[in-house]
Write an enzyme that holds these catalytic residues in place. Structure first.
Site, PDB file in Angstrom:
ATOM      1  N   ARG A 177      -3.512  -5.910   7.596  1.00 31.98           N
ATOM      2  CA  ARG A 177      -4.627  -5.127   8.184  1.00 31.98           C
ATOM      3  C   ARG A 177      -5.607  -5.956   8.766  1.00 31.98           C
ATOM      4  NH1 ARG A 177      -6.864  -1.922   3.472  1.00 31.98           N
ATOM      5  NH2 ARG A 177      -5.658  -3.303   1.923  1.00 31.98           N
ATOM      6  N   ASP A 189       0.749  -1.215  -0.022  1.00 29.39           N
ATOM      7  CA  ASP A 189      -0.071  -0.023  -0.096  1.00 29.39           C
ATOM      8  C   ASP A 189       0.867   1.094  -0.111  1.00 29.39           C
ATOM      9  OD1 ASP A 189      -2.259  -1.543  -0.090  1.00 29.39           O
ATOM     10  OD2 ASP A 189      -2.505  -1.545   2.316  1.00 29.39           O
ATOM     11  N   ASP A 203      -6.994   0.715   8.271  1.00 27.46           N
ATOM     12  CA  ASP A 203      -5.453   1.091   8.724  1.00 27.46           C
ATOM     13  C   ASP A 203      -5.563   2.641   9.210  1.00 27.46           C
ATOM     14  OD1 ASP A 203      -6.157   2.631   6.680  1.00 27.46           O
ATOM     15  OD2 ASP A 203      -4.729   1.575   5.033  1.00 27.46           O
ATOM     16  N   TYR A 205       6.643  -9.148   7.860  1.00 23.70           N
ATOM     17  CA  TYR A 205       6.350  -7.942   8.373  1.00 23.70           C
ATOM     18  C   TYR A 205       6.405  -7.334   9.727  1.00 23.70           C
ATOM     19  CZ  TYR A 205       3.550  -8.216   3.828  1.00 23.70           C
ATOM     20  OH  TYR A 205       3.011  -8.482   2.590  1.00 23.70           O
TER      21      TYR A 205
END
Length: 291
Positions: free
Chosen positions: A173, A38, A80, A66
């Site tokens: 997310r 993103d 988010d 991540y």
């Protein structure tokens, strides 16, 4: 120029923006990224150039790592920090690390996820974010993903961070939101960094500033073989090398290969990616051949 550019994607750029910029910097039309990040997410974004574009689906299919930050007490429509708040609940009793660890255990291994409305997953030919922007509802397909590792890192009041090693297609997310629900609170992902794609780590990456200040930019590229080092390797001799380079089918190798497909190499040169022939089980056929 052929190889993998281990780019550290900055915040504020889409993955496609990065591809366009790399095309200009490397004067190449054959450029492709290996897993969308993103715009407000930074981190490892391997970009394939030239012949390396042939391995995009194989590198995209690797595990990703991540570092995510979760904020409890609020939920947003985008899951988010950049969305509109749609739910709030005060976190009256501070959670302990043990509370969170107990919940994280529930999300290790294979889990089911429903992708967020603000995502590029297609339903009936349209991307989910197109439905979301048009304020239209649509049933979202559930998908199974694998969380190989999930480790609690730090905690500060209503915010905590974790490290996740996960399969292709995992929405971090959504993982943050689902963990929050299991803790009894609305939640959203307040920050995200990707620190690895396959074997390409954050320490391997270069920034756009480094690229722009490097005259011999080809020196920044990793070999194509680095993008498929998760595949088993069939070593061939010089005579077989020519058959492989010509895209010929070969007989089933004596050694049982541990992955499907697998790499075919001569010494340290990646020649092709092969798989067992779907109709002729006594031979193998090329999926990709590198000139």
């Amino acid at each position: 120029m052929d190889g993998i550019l281990p780019l550290w994607k900055p915040k504020g750029m889409t993955s496609h923006d990065c591809v366009i910029k790399v095309r200009k910097l490397f004067h190449s039309k054959k450029v492709g990224h290996t897993g969308t990040l993103d715009p407000e997410v930074e981190g490892v974004l391997p970009i394939c150039i030239g012949q390396a574009t042939k391995i995009v689906p194989f590198l995209t299919d690797t595990t990703k790592t991540y570092i995510a930050e979760v904020t409890l007490g609020k939920a947003t429509d985008t899951e988010d920090a950049h969305g509109i708040i749609i739910e709030e609940k005060n976190v009256k009793t501070p959670l302990s690390k043990q509370n969170i660890e107990n919940v994280l255990q529930l999300f290790r291994g294979e889990i089911n996820q429903i992708p967020p409305m603000y995502s590029a997953v297609k339903v009936n030919g349209r991307k989910l974010y197109e439905y979301a922007r048009a304020n239209e509802s649509v049933e979202r397909p559930e998908r199974t993903v694998t969380i190989h590792e999930l480790e609690m890192l730090e905690m500060n009041d209503t915010i905590f961070t974790f490290k996740a090693v996960c399969s292709k297609g995992t929405y971090i997310r959504t993982l943050c939101v689902d963990i929050g629900k299991s803790l009894g609170y609305p939640a959203y992902m307040s920050d995200l960094i990707r620190i690895s794609t396959g074997s390409i780590m954050d320490k391997d990456t270069v920034t756009f500033t480094t690229i722009e200040n490097t005259p011999e930019r080809g020196n920044l590229l990793l070999p194509i073989s680095r993008g498929v080092d998760h595949l088993d390797v069939l070593e061939v001799d010089e005579q077989t090398k020519m058959k492989v380079k010509n895209g010929q089918k070969l007989g089933i190798p004596e050694r049982v290969l541990q992955t499907e497909p697998f790499s075919v190499m001569y010494k340290n040169e990646l020649l092709a990616i092969y798989r067992i022939h779907p109709e002729k089980k006594d031979c193998i056929k090329p999926v990709r051949v590198f000139n």
